[in-house]
Motif scaffolding. Structure first.
Motif, PDB file in Angstrom:
ATOM      1  N   GLU A   1       0.988  -1.173  -0.063  1.00  0.00           N
ATOM      2  CA  GLU A   1       0.083   0.003  -0.039  1.00  0.00           C
ATOM      3  C   GLU A   1       0.998   0.867  -0.022  1.00  0.00           C
ATOM      4  OE1 GLU A   1      -2.956  -0.318   2.910  1.00  0.00           O
ATOM      5  OE2 GLU A   1      -3.775   1.701   2.547  1.00  0.00           O
ATOM      6  N   MET A   2       2.055   1.197   0.912  1.00  0.00           N
ATOM      7  CA  MET A   2       2.870   2.446   0.874  1.00  0.00           C
ATOM      8  C   MET A   2       3.610   2.552  -0.398  1.00  0.00           C
ATOM      9  SD  MET A   2       6.005   2.355   3.210  1.00  0.00           S
ATOM     10  CE  MET A   2       6.740   1.234   2.069  1.00  0.00           C
ATOM     11  N   LEU A   3       3.972   1.267  -1.128  1.00  0.00           N
ATOM     12  CA  LEU A   3       4.932   1.204  -2.245  1.00  0.00           C
ATOM     13  C   LEU A   3       3.924   1.721  -3.485  1.00  0.00           C
ATOM     14  CD1 LEU A   3       7.530   0.474  -3.758  1.00  0.00           C
ATOM     15  CD2 LEU A   3       6.389  -1.982  -4.056  1.00  0.00           C
ATOM     16  N   LEU A   4       2.631   1.578  -3.535  1.00  0.00           N
ATOM     17  CA  LEU A   4       1.851   1.815  -4.569  1.00  0.00           C
ATOM     18  C   LEU A   4       1.037   3.052  -4.395  1.00  0.00           C
ATOM     19  CD1 LEU A   4       0.386  -1.662  -5.834  1.00  0.00           C
ATOM     20  CD2 LEU A   4       2.362  -0.452  -6.615  1.00  0.00           C
ATOM     21  N   THR A   5       1.229   3.781  -3.150  1.00  0.00           N
ATOM     22  CA  THR A   5       0.554   5.182  -3.183  1.00  0.00           C
ATOM     23  C   THR A   5       1.864   6.186  -3.266  1.00  0.00           C
ATOM     24  OG1 THR A   5       0.668   4.945  -0.861  1.00  0.00           O
ATOM     25  CG2 THR A   5      -1.344   4.408  -1.857  1.00  0.00           C
ATOM     26  N   ALA A   6       3.099   5.727  -3.729  1.00  0.00           N
ATOM     27  CA  ALA A   6       4.194   6.757  -4.126  1.00  0.00           C
ATOM     28  C   ALA A   6       3.929   6.818  -5.481  1.00  0.00           C
ATOM     29  CB  ALA A   6       5.095   6.085  -3.495  1.00  0.00           C
ATOM     30  N   PRO A   7       4.378   7.947  -5.963  1.00  0.00           N
ATOM     31  CA  PRO A   7       4.103   8.073  -7.645  1.00  0.00           C
ATOM     32  C   PRO A   7       5.007   7.416  -8.400  1.00  0.00           C
ATOM     33  CG  PRO A   7       5.347  10.138  -6.428  1.00  0.00           C
ATOM     34  CD  PRO A   7       4.925   9.237  -5.323  1.00  0.00           C
ATOM     35  N   VAL A   8       4.828   5.967  -8.275  1.00  0.00           N
ATOM     36  CA  VAL A   8       5.736   5.325  -9.279  1.00  0.00           C
ATOM     37  C   VAL A   8       4.786   4.278  -9.993  1.00  0.00           C
ATOM     38  CG1 VAL A   8       7.570   4.686  -7.504  1.00  0.00           C
ATOM     39  CG2 VAL A   8       5.742   3.250  -7.391  1.00  0.00           C
ATOM     40  N   ARG A   9       4.879   3.954 -11.348  1.00  0.00           N
ATOM     41  CA  ARG A   9       4.430   3.144 -11.949  1.00  0.00           C
ATOM     42  C   ARG A   9       4.464   1.703 -11.743  1.00  0.00           C
ATOM     43  NH1 ARG A   9       3.643   6.743 -16.433  1.00  0.00           N
ATOM     44  NH2 ARG A   9       5.386   8.333 -16.213  1.00  0.00           N
ATOM     45  N   ASP A  10       3.421   1.059 -12.141  1.00  0.00           N
ATOM     46  CA  ASP A  10       3.188  -0.548 -11.672  1.00  0.00           C
ATOM     47  C   ASP A  10       4.340  -0.956 -12.477  1.00  0.00           C
ATOM     48  OD1 ASP A  10       0.913   0.076 -10.214  1.00  0.00           O
ATOM     49  OD2 ASP A  10      -0.273  -1.312 -11.280  1.00  0.00           O
ATOM     50  N   GLY A  11       4.779  -0.554 -13.748  1.00  0.00           N
ATOM     51  CA  GLY A  11       5.731  -1.221 -14.581  1.00  0.00           C
ATOM     52  C   GLY A  11       6.944  -1.024 -13.863  1.00  0.00           C
ATOM     53  N   ASP A  12       7.419   0.035 -13.411  1.00  0.00           N
ATOM     54  CA  ASP A  12       8.843   0.023 -12.537  1.00  0.00           C
ATOM     55  C   ASP A  12       8.837  -0.953 -11.386  1.00  0.00           C
ATOM     56  OD1 ASP A  12       9.806   2.033 -14.156  1.00  0.00           O
ATOM     57  OD2 ASP A  12       8.829   3.643 -13.104  1.00  0.00           O
ATOM     58  N   VAL A  13       7.722  -1.003 -10.684  1.00  0.00           N
ATOM     59  CA  VAL A  13       7.656  -1.919  -9.512  1.00  0.00           C
ATOM     60  C   VAL A  13       7.935  -3.488 -10.155  1.00  0.00           C
ATOM     61  CG1 VAL A  13       6.289  -2.899  -7.775  1.00  0.00           C
ATOM     62  CG2 VAL A  13       6.311  -0.461  -8.247  1.00  0.00           C
ATOM     63  N   ILE A  14       7.410  -3.713 -11.087  1.00  0.00           N
ATOM     64  CA  ILE A  14       7.501  -4.951 -11.457  1.00  0.00           C
ATOM     65  C   ILE A  14       8.924  -5.392 -11.948  1.00  0.00           C
ATOM     66  CG2 ILE A  14       6.559  -6.810 -13.145  1.00  0.00           C
ATOM     67  CD1 ILE A  14       3.843  -5.475 -13.130  1.00  0.00           C
ATOM     68  N   LEU A  15       9.473  -4.378 -12.867  1.00  0.00           N
ATOM     69  CA  LEU A  15      10.541  -4.787 -13.502  1.00  0.00           C
ATOM     70  C   LEU A  15      11.752  -4.602 -12.522  1.00  0.00           C
ATOM     71  CD1 LEU A  15      10.626  -2.555 -16.867  1.00  0.00           C
ATOM     72  CD2 LEU A  15      10.577  -5.126 -16.623  1.00  0.00           C
ATOM     73  N   SER A  16      11.803  -3.658 -11.542  1.00  0.00           N
ATOM     74  CA  SER A  16      12.917  -3.530 -10.449  1.00  0.00           C
ATOM     75  C   SER A  16      12.599  -4.964  -9.345  1.00  0.00           C
ATOM     76  CB  SER A  16      12.430  -2.372  -9.566  1.00  0.00           C
ATOM     77  OG  SER A  16      11.343  -2.355  -8.885  1.00  0.00           O
ATOM     78  N   LYS A  17      11.500  -5.497  -9.405  1.00  0.00           N
ATOM     79  CA  LYS A  17      11.557  -6.897  -8.553  1.00  0.00           C
ATOM     80  C   LYS A  17      12.168  -7.793  -9.495  1.00  0.00           C
ATOM     81  CE  LYS A  17       7.776  -5.940  -5.401  1.00  0.00           C
ATOM     82  NZ  LYS A  17       8.657  -6.090  -4.089  1.00  0.00           N
ATOM     83  N   PHE A  18      11.815  -7.687 -10.627  1.00  0.00           N
ATOM     84  CA  PHE A  18      12.428  -8.737 -11.460  1.00  0.00           C
ATOM     85  C   PHE A  18      13.830  -8.591 -11.735  1.00  0.00           C
ATOM     86  CE2 PHE A  18      13.466  -9.854 -16.000  1.00  0.00           C
ATOM     87  CZ  PHE A  18      13.369 -11.256 -15.988  1.00  0.00           C
ATOM     88  N   ALA A  19      14.295  -7.460 -11.791  1.00  0.00           N
ATOM     89  CA  ALA A  19      15.742  -7.133 -11.971  1.00  0.00           C
ATOM     90  C   ALA A  19      16.509  -7.573 -11.045  1.00  0.00           C
ATOM     91  CB  ALA A  19      16.023  -5.541 -12.390  1.00  0.00           C
ATOM     92  N   GLY A  20      15.833  -7.203  -9.701  1.00  0.00           N
ATOM     93  CA  GLY A  20      16.540  -7.477  -8.243  1.00  0.00           C
ATOM     94  C   GLY A  20      16.934  -8.866  -8.277  1.00  0.00           C
TER      95      GLY A  20
END
Lengths: 250, 308
Positions: A89-108
């Motif tokens: 909830e905290m992550l997705l209420t910051a101004p970040v795109r879903d795509g960035d969240v998914i790609l960063s988790k994948f890349a991590g």
């Protein structure tokens, strides 16, 4: 890549490295890798001449067993944990795109996955030193083998990421991705059994073990590259769809 | 700052929010009140772009939802219920990370982090790992996170839940302070909190808005306060005379001490009976030693509006 992506990637990689799972995995991988590598050397010692030590290493059961088990353990927490603890909830209420969240988790996860294969290279280095470089390292087959390890890893990690977004429960996520990955891996073996040439060709197309055999022998084939990359994109898009439709209770 | 029209949220099991409309103007501190499960958190999650609404028009901080969700998220500071944080990070490191995510300029990050650490009383624990912090400090980290990009609008979901009385007091002071130059929407079911901090309250119950008004106006809605008097008089006769007054709704005898008797006199809705009662006491020449009006409390309003 956006600034958000790098910020998120750094935190993902950091979170993996700070979790006990990372160090347990690294240790176990080094152990099993060492064990498997010494078996390869023993096999060479029986007078096998037509294969290099790395060809045997990438074909041996231990390697694939590890790969199939490893990915679900690595990916199960990626989203499940965030959903369970509520940090999503905290992550997705910051101004970040879903795509960035998914790609960063994948890349991590991919970064750590690649780190896990370093001990296997150390094995080769020790082997070359001990044998006084009797057979020089074949760099192209070696490079192609690791390319294959990376491609397979990308597909499997994207599957793991997808199952992780499905459930708050890490065990459920892990079991789901293990099942999909194992089915995908073992389906290839059916190509030994089916008689219909059309089906056999389709099954060979996804037969990871055979693809690895040709890559580690230095034969490049673009079909597997297309297969693993498109599969990865497919599962990342699926993950995005599930995230966009999130319906959390509360 | 917030404009919501006809907002509806349906779940598979039913409706959490049923066509509510309200607005919050710039500079207001508004309390969002309701019993547990009334739809407060769901509404807040929709306002922050976290959950999609089933229907309705929403405008938050000058941007429309869900079309301009990124813009909305850039302009609000949100503190979710229970304040979920990454336990393995250090306080300072976490706030830097959040600042970067919320697009605080690179050169300003250190300064902003220092400022919110100071503002939220976290300077002493800046190097501590979040997992080792007490609940009170964790709430503060949540608030610091909401403030890190200096947003004009704060949305706080039960910011004082689970704190001890000392912590609640200092947290309220903090919110009061922040309300001086910001718009704040905060949800709670602690009514005294709203009375201390907010200028206006929106009361929501079972997915519908029951009332939205200033605290003073809300208080008028319920019986506008009872009058307590203590006089030296014949209890039965005095009671009858009080009850006969035109604007009095009811008289209850509370207590007798020697010759003194005390009554609670309630007014008819919307009436002020102080003058009338005072006149009667003077006419009857009753010695008087107590005369006070109980203010209607928000609690009474809340109970009256949200009872089954």
């Amino acid at each position: 890549m956006t600034r958000a992506f790098w910020t998120l990637w750094k935190r993902e990689a950091g979170a993996i490295l700070l979790s006990p799972i990372a160090w347990v995995l690294l240790t176990c991988m080094a152990l099993i890798n060492g064990f498997s590598f010494s078996q390869c050397v023993a096999y060479l010692g029986q007078g096998v001449r037509e294969l290099t030590v790395m060809q045997i290493y990438f074909y041996i059961f231990h390697f694939w067993f590890l790969l199939i088990i490893l990915v679900p353990i690595l990916t199960m927490r990626l989203f499940s944990e965030e959903y369970k603890t509520g940090t999503i909830e905290m992550l997705l209420t910051a101004p970040v795109r879903d795509g960035d969240v998914i790609l960063s988790k994948f890349a991590g996860a991919l970064s750590f996955y690649l780190l896990l294969w370093i001990p296997s290279l150390l094995g080769l280095a020790v082997f070359q030193i001990v044998t006084h470089n009797a057979v020089p390292v074949a760099w192209i087959p070696l490079g192609l083998s690791y390319l294959m390890v990376t491609l397979v890893g990308m597909l499997y990690l994207s599957i793991g990421l997808f199952t992780s977004v499905l459930s708050k429960n890490q065990a459920v996520s892990a079991m789901l991705s293990f099942t999909i990955i194992a089915l995908l891996f073992f389906t290839g073996f059916l190509s030994y059994l089916v008689r219909d040439p059309g089906w056999r060709e389709v099954l060979t197309y996804i037969f990871t073990l055979e693809q690895m055999r040709s890559f580690s022998a230095g034969q490049f084939d673009s079909r597997p590259v297309v297969f693993y990359l498109s599969g990865t994109v497919f599962f990342l898009c699926l993950t995005q769809r599930v995230m966009a439709n999130r319906t959390l209770k509360g | 700052m917030i404009r919501v029209e006809n907002l509806t949220k349906k779940y598979a099991g039913g409706e959490a929010v049923r066509g509510i409309s309200f607005s919050v103007e710039k500079g207001e501190v508004v309390g969002f009140l309701g019993p547990n499960g009334a739809g407060k958190s769901t509404t807040m999650r929709i306002l922050t772009g976290f959950l999609p609404a089933t229907d309705g028009q929403i405008e938050v901080a000058g941007a429309k939802l869900p079309e301009e969700s990124l813009l909305v998220r850039q302009r609000i500071g949100y503190m979710p219920e229970n304040v979920p944080l990454y336990p393995e990070m250090r306080v300072e490191e976490f706030l830097e990370y959040r600042g970067r995510l919320k697009r605080v300029a690179r050169k300003d990050i250190t300064e902003r982090v220092g400022l919110v650490l100071d503002q939220c009383g976290l300077s002493d624990v800046r190097k501590k790992i979040i997992a080792t912090l007490s609940k009170g400090f964790r709430q503060r980290v949540g608030l610091a996170d909401a403030l890190i990009h200096n947003p004009p609008l704060l949305i706080l979901d039960e910011p004082t839940a689970g704190l001890d009385p000392h912590q609640i007091r200092s947290f309220r002071e903090l919110i009061k302070d922040l309300g001086r130059d910001r718009t704040i929407l905060l949800s709670t079911h602690i009514l005294s909190e709203v009375e201390m901090v907010c200028g206006r309250a929106i009361i929501i119950n079972r997915g519908k808005i029951e009332a939205s008004d200033t605290l003073a106006n809300l208080a008028k809605r319920v019986q506008s306060g009872a009058l307590q008097i203590e006089v030296k008089a014949d209890p039965v006769g005095a009671r009858e005379k009080l009850a006969k007054l035109s604007e009095v709704g009811g008289v209850v005898e509370l207590n007798r001490v020697g010759e003194w008797v005390s009554f609670e006199v309630t007014a008819l809705p919307g009436k002020d009976i102080r003058g009338e009662v005072d006149g009667l006491i003077k006419r009857e020449n009753w010695p008087l030693r107590d005369f006070r009006r109980e203010k209607a409390r928000l609690e009474d309003v809340f109970v009256e509006l949200t009872q089954e």
